[in-house]
Design a protein around this motif. Sequence first.
Motif, short mmCIF file in Angstrom:
data_model
loop_
_atom_site.label_atom_id
_atom_site.label_comp_id
_atom_site.label_asym_id
_atom_site.label_seq_id
_atom_site.Cartn_x
_atom_site.Cartn_y
_atom_site.Cartn_z
N ILE A 8 0.85 -1.19 0.00
CA ILE A 8 0.00 0.00 0.00
C ILE A 8 0.89 1.24 0.00
O ILE A 8 1.87 1.29 0.74
N SER A 9 0.50 2.24 -0.79
CA SER A 9 1.22 3.50 -0.77
C SER A 9 0.78 4.32 0.44
O SER A 9 -0.24 4.01 1.06
N GLN A 11 -0.63 7.03 0.38
CA GLN A 11 -1.93 7.62 0.07
C GLN A 11 -3.07 6.60 0.15
O GLN A 11 -4.21 6.93 -0.10
N GLY A 12 -2.75 5.34 0.44
CA GLY A 12 -3.77 4.31 0.57
C GLY A 12 -4.06 3.56 -0.72
O GLY A 12 -5.00 2.77 -0.78
N LYS A 13 -3.26 3.77 -1.76
CA LYS A 13 -3.47 3.07 -3.02
C LYS A 13 -2.76 1.71 -2.97
O LYS A 13 -1.62 1.61 -2.54
N VAL A 14 -3.46 0.69 -3.41
CA VAL A 14 -2.90 -0.66 -3.42
C VAL A 14 -1.99 -0.80 -4.64
O VAL A 14 -2.41 -0.51 -5.77
N ARG A 15 -0.78 -1.24 -4.41
CA ARG A 15 0.18 -1.40 -5.50
C ARG A 15 0.43 -2.86 -5.87
O ARG A 15 0.84 -3.15 -6.99
N LEU A 16 0.17 -3.77 -4.95
CA LEU A 16 0.35 -5.20 -5.24
C LEU A 16 -0.42 -5.98 -4.20
O LEU A 16 -0.42 -5.61 -3.02
N THR A 17 -1.10 -7.04 -4.62
CA THR A 17 -1.74 -7.96 -3.68
C THR A 17 -1.49 -9.38 -4.14
O THR A 17 -1.46 -9.66 -5.33
N LYS A 18 -1.33 -10.25 -3.19
CA LYS A 18 -1.19 -11.68 -3.47
C LYS A 18 -1.93 -12.41 -2.37
O LYS A 18 -1.64 -12.23 -1.18
N TRP A 19 -2.90 -13.23 -2.74
CA TRP A 19 -3.76 -13.92 -1.79
C TRP A 19 -3.43 -15.40 -1.79
O TRP A 19 -3.49 -16.06 -2.83
#
Length: 160
Positions: A8-9, A11-19
């Motif tokens: 997460i940046s 600013q709250g922006k998601v940059r990468l997710t892996k579940w």
Amino acid sequence: MIHFVILISRQGKVRLTKWYSPYQQKERSTVIRELSGLILSRGPKLCNFVEWKGYKVVYRRYASLYFCMCIDPDDNELEILEIIHHFVEILDRYFGSVCELDLIFNFHKAYYILDEILIAGELQESSKKAVARLIAAQDSLVETAKEEAGSISNMISQAI
């Protein structure tokens, strides 16, 4: 076991997710919203572990990014901090001082590096040199494929 990884940046922006555990899309959005609000609001001098819904969330801030991993309550938090640092070191080595823009424009490489380090929520490779060799081999394959695709398209355009 690591249940998910979120970058997460500030600013709250998601940059990468892996579940690594099954979550529905609606649940994923809720998790991201809750955790980003929880982590971004914490002070810089507070510890990097948060208890959340029966799990532990371990996070670390590097420059403008928060690297977050959700683990079982009985897992070792310090080991997860080391995995996060290991991931960041490999990203730094590959991109040369990684920044948020590197992850935005080369997200496929970031996912590939993460997949070389973690499989099914468990640490797979702890050697930075081994991961660097695998990434270099992947880059070589991509370049070869691009050259072959270019030569095929040239042959097609000449035939027409």
